[in-house]
Design a protein around this motif. Structure first.
Motif, PDB file in Angstrom:
ATOM      1  N   VAL A 275       0.808  -1.068  -0.023  1.00 36.54           N
ATOM      2  CA  VAL A 275      -0.024  -0.061  -0.175  1.00 36.54           C
ATOM      3  C   VAL A 275       0.982   1.318  -0.040  1.00 36.54           C
ATOM      4  O   VAL A 275       0.514   2.285  -0.807  1.00 36.54           O
ATOM      5  N   VAL A 276       1.883   1.285   0.712  1.00 37.61           N
ATOM      6  CA  VAL A 276       3.023   2.388   0.963  1.00 37.61           C
ATOM      7  C   VAL A 276       3.383   2.708  -0.611  1.00 37.61           C
ATOM      8  O   VAL A 276       3.288   3.666  -0.941  1.00 37.61           O
ATOM      9  N   ALA A 277       3.967   1.632  -1.246  1.00 44.13           N
ATOM     10  CA  ALA A 277       4.787   1.873  -2.360  1.00 44.13           C
ATOM     11  C   ALA A 277       3.906   2.092  -3.388  1.00 44.13           C
ATOM     12  O   ALA A 277       3.840   3.022  -4.227  1.00 44.13           O
ATOM     13  N   ALA A 278       2.429   1.628  -3.467  1.00 41.17           N
ATOM     14  CA  ALA A 278       1.526   2.003  -4.354  1.00 41.17           C
ATOM     15  C   ALA A 278       1.001   3.645  -4.292  1.00 41.17           C
ATOM     16  O   ALA A 278       0.648   3.915  -5.419  1.00 41.17           O
ATOM     17  N   LEU A 329       2.817   8.499   5.329  1.00 43.53           N
ATOM     18  CA  LEU A 329       3.044   9.201   4.152  1.00 43.53           C
ATOM     19  C   LEU A 329       2.636  10.703   3.904  1.00 43.53           C
ATOM     20  O   LEU A 329       3.003  11.364   2.792  1.00 43.53           O
ATOM     21  N   ASP A 330       2.314  11.616   4.869  1.00 43.82           N
ATOM     22  CA  ASP A 330       1.738  12.754   5.045  1.00 43.82           C
ATOM     23  C   ASP A 330       0.791  13.168   3.707  1.00 43.82           C
ATOM     24  O   ASP A 330       0.999  14.292   2.950  1.00 43.82           O
ATOM     25  N   LYS A 331      -0.196  12.537   3.611  1.00 38.71           N
ATOM     26  CA  LYS A 331      -1.150  12.458   2.427  1.00 38.71           C
ATOM     27  C   LYS A 331      -2.614  12.142   3.020  1.00 38.71           C
ATOM     28  O   LYS A 331      -2.807  11.388   4.044  1.00 38.71           O
ATOM     29  N   PRO A 332      -3.651  12.795   2.535  1.00 40.18           N
ATOM     30  CA  PRO A 332      -5.027  12.649   2.988  1.00 40.18           C
ATOM     31  C   PRO A 332      -5.383  11.264   2.540  1.00 40.18           C
ATOM     32  O   PRO A 332      -4.868  10.751   1.723  1.00 40.18           O
ATOM     33  N   LEU A 333      -6.391  10.811   3.476  1.00 36.87           N
ATOM     34  CA  LEU A 333      -6.866   9.317   3.214  1.00 36.87           C
ATOM     35  C   LEU A 333      -8.203   9.692   3.049  1.00 36.87           C
ATOM     36  O   LEU A 333      -9.231  10.439   3.476  1.00 36.87           O
ATOM     37  N   VAL A 334      -9.009   8.874   2.047  1.00 32.53           N
ATOM     38  CA  VAL A 334     -10.510   8.802   1.680  1.00 32.53           C
ATOM     39  C   VAL A 334     -10.960   7.613   1.597  1.00 32.53           C
ATOM     40  O   VAL A 334     -10.345   6.674   0.931  1.00 32.53           O
ATOM     41  N   ILE A 335     -12.048   7.194   2.386  1.00 32.23           N
ATOM     42  CA  ILE A 335     -12.464   5.969   2.352  1.00 32.23           C
ATOM     43  C   ILE A 335     -13.695   5.982   1.223  1.00 32.23           C
ATOM     44  O   ILE A 335     -14.875   6.643   1.335  1.00 32.23           O
ATOM     45  N   GLU A 336     -13.319   5.843   0.106  1.00 31.84           N
ATOM     46  CA  GLU A 336     -14.240   6.262  -1.151  1.00 31.84           C
ATOM     47  C   GLU A 336     -15.350   5.145  -1.648  1.00 31.84           C
ATOM     48  O   GLU A 336     -15.658   5.249  -2.695  1.00 31.84           O
ATOM     49  N   GLU A 337     -15.263   4.064  -0.845  1.00 30.31           N
ATOM     50  CA  GLU A 337     -16.098   3.032  -1.077  1.00 30.31           C
ATOM     51  C   GLU A 337     -16.561   2.098   0.143  1.00 30.31           C
ATOM     52  O   GLU A 337     -15.470   1.830   0.871  1.00 30.31           O
ATOM     53  N   PHE A 338     -17.813   2.245   0.551  1.00 28.77           N
ATOM     54  CA  PHE A 338     -18.023   1.231   1.793  1.00 28.77           C
ATOM     55  C   PHE A 338     -19.511   0.809   1.431  1.00 28.77           C
ATOM     56  O   PHE A 338     -20.369   1.812   1.095  1.00 28.77           O
ATOM     57  N   GLY A 339     -19.801  -0.535   1.615  1.00 30.84           N
ATOM     58  CA  GLY A 339     -21.146  -0.693   1.601  1.00 30.84           C
ATOM     59  C   GLY A 339     -21.629  -2.090   2.356  1.00 30.84           C
ATOM     60  O   GLY A 339     -20.654  -2.734   2.797  1.00 30.84           O
ATOM     61  N   PHE A 340     -22.823  -2.231   2.551  1.00 31.12           N
ATOM     62  CA  PHE A 340     -23.349  -3.167   3.422  1.00 31.12           C
ATOM     63  C   PHE A 340     -24.892  -3.201   3.029  1.00 31.12           C
ATOM     64  O   PHE A 340     -25.586  -2.566   2.605  1.00 31.12           O
ATOM     65  N   PRO A 341     -25.380  -4.977   2.988  1.00 32.09           N
ATOM     66  CA  PRO A 341     -26.690  -5.078   2.725  1.00 32.09           C
ATOM     67  C   PRO A 341     -27.756  -4.617   3.655  1.00 32.09           C
ATOM     68  O   PRO A 341     -27.447  -4.334   4.773  1.00 32.09           O
ATOM     69  N   ARG A 342     -29.024  -4.342   3.035  1.00 36.56           N
ATOM     70  CA  ARG A 342     -30.135  -4.053   3.957  1.00 36.56           C
ATOM     71  C   ARG A 342     -30.278  -5.573   4.732  1.00 36.56           C
ATOM     72  O   ARG A 342     -29.763  -6.725   4.392  1.00 36.56           O
ATOM     73  N   ASP A 343     -31.235  -5.380   5.894  1.00 36.57           N
ATOM     74  CA  ASP A 343     -31.414  -6.601   6.690  1.00 36.57           C
ATOM     75  C   ASP A 343     -31.933  -7.895   5.971  1.00 36.57           C
ATOM     76  O   ASP A 343     -31.746  -8.860   6.150  1.00 36.57           O
ATOM     77  N   ALA A 344     -32.785  -7.539   4.695  1.00 34.47           N
ATOM     78  CA  ALA A 344     -33.321  -8.826   3.812  1.00 34.47           C
ATOM     79  C   ALA A 344     -33.659  -8.435   2.731  1.00 34.47           C
ATOM     80  O   ALA A 344     -34.369  -7.127   2.492  1.00 34.47           O
TER      81      ALA A 344
END
Length: 445
Positions: A275-278, A329-344
């Motif tokens: 991750v660091v190298a990328a 890295l002294d760079k910003p971080l973004v959680i640019e995808e997160f998902g979860f299903p509904r109960d059913a």
């Protein structure tokens, strides 16, 4: 000391003249990076975002698009406090069974109709003071992606995702061959040039001069491979592709940010060094992470509630590890995808109590980090389904379907979508947006 940042600031002072190497314009209105934070208009920039991969498709002219719906969806998102959209800006006409049609390009060149759809999307976002993150291809099959570039250049060989004859991880191991296939990369770079160097047919302005764009992104979820052995062998080519593509985008457009689109550790054989190298290149401006508890088997889909506490622990650890990488890295971080299903099920408006609980966990992490002045600058939930609805009882995407939802064609339609009927989820996104606005205002004083 002469750094990339001083070079860009110096370039910004130059007069605007014609030519591919002279795109520098005033920095007002553009998102910039200052250490581990974003800035906009001289103030800290933190945001609440969504994924709207299909925005350019809605922006197409005539029966192929739905510009009226596009306007309504953008208005609905803006009303929720969403000001940042991650959108698809590169899809490939493909034989892969789950790939979307039409595509933005084929083996011979660009689809002008869809590029005009992207023009419309950006123009409408600009009218609403929203920012776009545009990814230029995909590691996965649902938009053609890297597998299709290989198919075009290797004599017609490809694998379908989840083909019983080639089970996981055959697909990612095969697709990762893209990084060492010069002809495939050359075609992809042709598309990068076509999109990044484009002049918007609606506004008349060059993409490189459009402050609506926050960042260009190399790809959606690029991975060096599926198995550890293949991924490790591909790492030199993977890093080279990141560095060369980011440098190409920077030459075409010095005014916008560049990011990888990586999932983070899960897309990098669970190795922090990867991750660091990328993300270490000076042409990569910020760190990205995606979080998918069910896809990663952190929860049991047959017993979501009982397995939720362990998933929440893993989510917290995942965020903490990426915050540490971004700080180092002294760079910003973004959680640019997160998902979860509904109960059913997949239908709009049905209970989504566990998804809401997961969203609140992500929101709390972003808010806490913002209060502490940390690198976690924003998040984009996956994904806005809005007015779209599953068209079939089996919730599957069928060829020819055009009532797009947030879930791409390879997934059940409605699995991770947030629909306009999902009142509880929309309300908590609005609350998060209000809190982020308060935190940002306080930090700017």
């Amino acid at each position: 000391m002469f750094t990339r940042r001083t070079m860009i600031l110096a370039a910004a002072a130059l007069p605007v003249v014609a030519g591919a190497d002279a795109w520098a314009v005033s920095r007002d209105g553009f998102v910039t990076v200052d250490g581990a934070g974003f800035r906009l208009g001289g103030r800290p920039y933190r945001f609440v975002g969504a994924n709207l991969w299909y925005g350019a498709w809605l922006g197409m002219e005539g029966a192929d698009g739905d510009r009226a719906r596009l306007g309504r969806e953008l208005d609905a998102l803006k009303a929720m406090g969403v000001t940042n959209l991650r959108v698809l800006g590169g899809s490939e006409d493909s034989p892969l069974k789950n790939s979307i049609k039409p595509a933005m390009r084929d083996r011979d060149g660009e689809n002008e109709a869809l590029l005009r759809g992207l023009d419309v999307l950006l123009a409408e976002m600009g009218r609403r003071d929203m920012k776009a993150v545009i990814y230029l291809t995909n590691f996965w099959e649902w938009s053609g992606g890297m597998m299709t570039y290989l198919y075009w250049t290797n004599g017609g060989r490809y694998l379908d995702m989840n083909d019983p004859a080639h089970p996981w991880p055959a697909f990612p191991d095969f697709a990762a061959g893209f990084y060492s296939q010069a002809e495939a990369i050359a075609l992809y770079h042709d598309h990068v040039r076509a999109v990044v160097g484009r002049v918007n047919t609606v506004t008349g302005g060059a993409h490189a001069q459009d402050p609506t764009i926050m960042a260009w992104q190399l790809a959606n979820e690029p991975r060096p491979g599926g198995t550890e052995a293949i991924a490790a062998a591909n790492l030199p080519a993977y890093y080279r592709w990141i560095g060369e593509t980011a440098a190409l985008i920077r030459r075409l457009d010095p005014n916008h940010l560049v990011s990888t689109g990586s999932e983070g550790l899960k897309g990098c054989i669970e190795q922090q060094a990867c991750v660091v190298a990328a993300h270490a290149s000076p042409d990569i401006d910020y760190v990205t992470a995606h979080i998918w508890p069910q896809n990663w088997s952190w929860v049991d889909p047959d017993d979501l509630e009982a397995t939720m506490p362990e998933a929440e622990r893993l989510v917290g650890d995942y965020i903490m590890r990426h915050r540490a990488i971004a700080r180092d890295l002294d760079k910003p971080l973004v959680i640019e995808e997160f998902g979860f299903p509904r109960d059913a099920g997949y239908r709009p408006g049905t209970p989504a109590t566990l998804r809401d609980r997961f969203y609140e966990r992500i929101h709390a992490a972003v808010e806490t980090d913002a209060r502490e002045g940390g690198p976690l600058a924003g998040s984009n939930f996956w994904a806005w389904g809005g007015e779209g609805r599953p068209a079939h009882d089996d919730a599957a995407f069928h060829p020819g379907d055009a009532a797009f939802v947030g879930d791409p064609p390879h997934e059940p339609q409605g699995w991770y979508s947030v629909f306009d009927a999902d009142a509880s989820t929309r309300a908590l996104i609005r609350r998060h947006a209000d809190e982020m606005a308060r935190i940002t205002a306080r930090s700017a004083r």
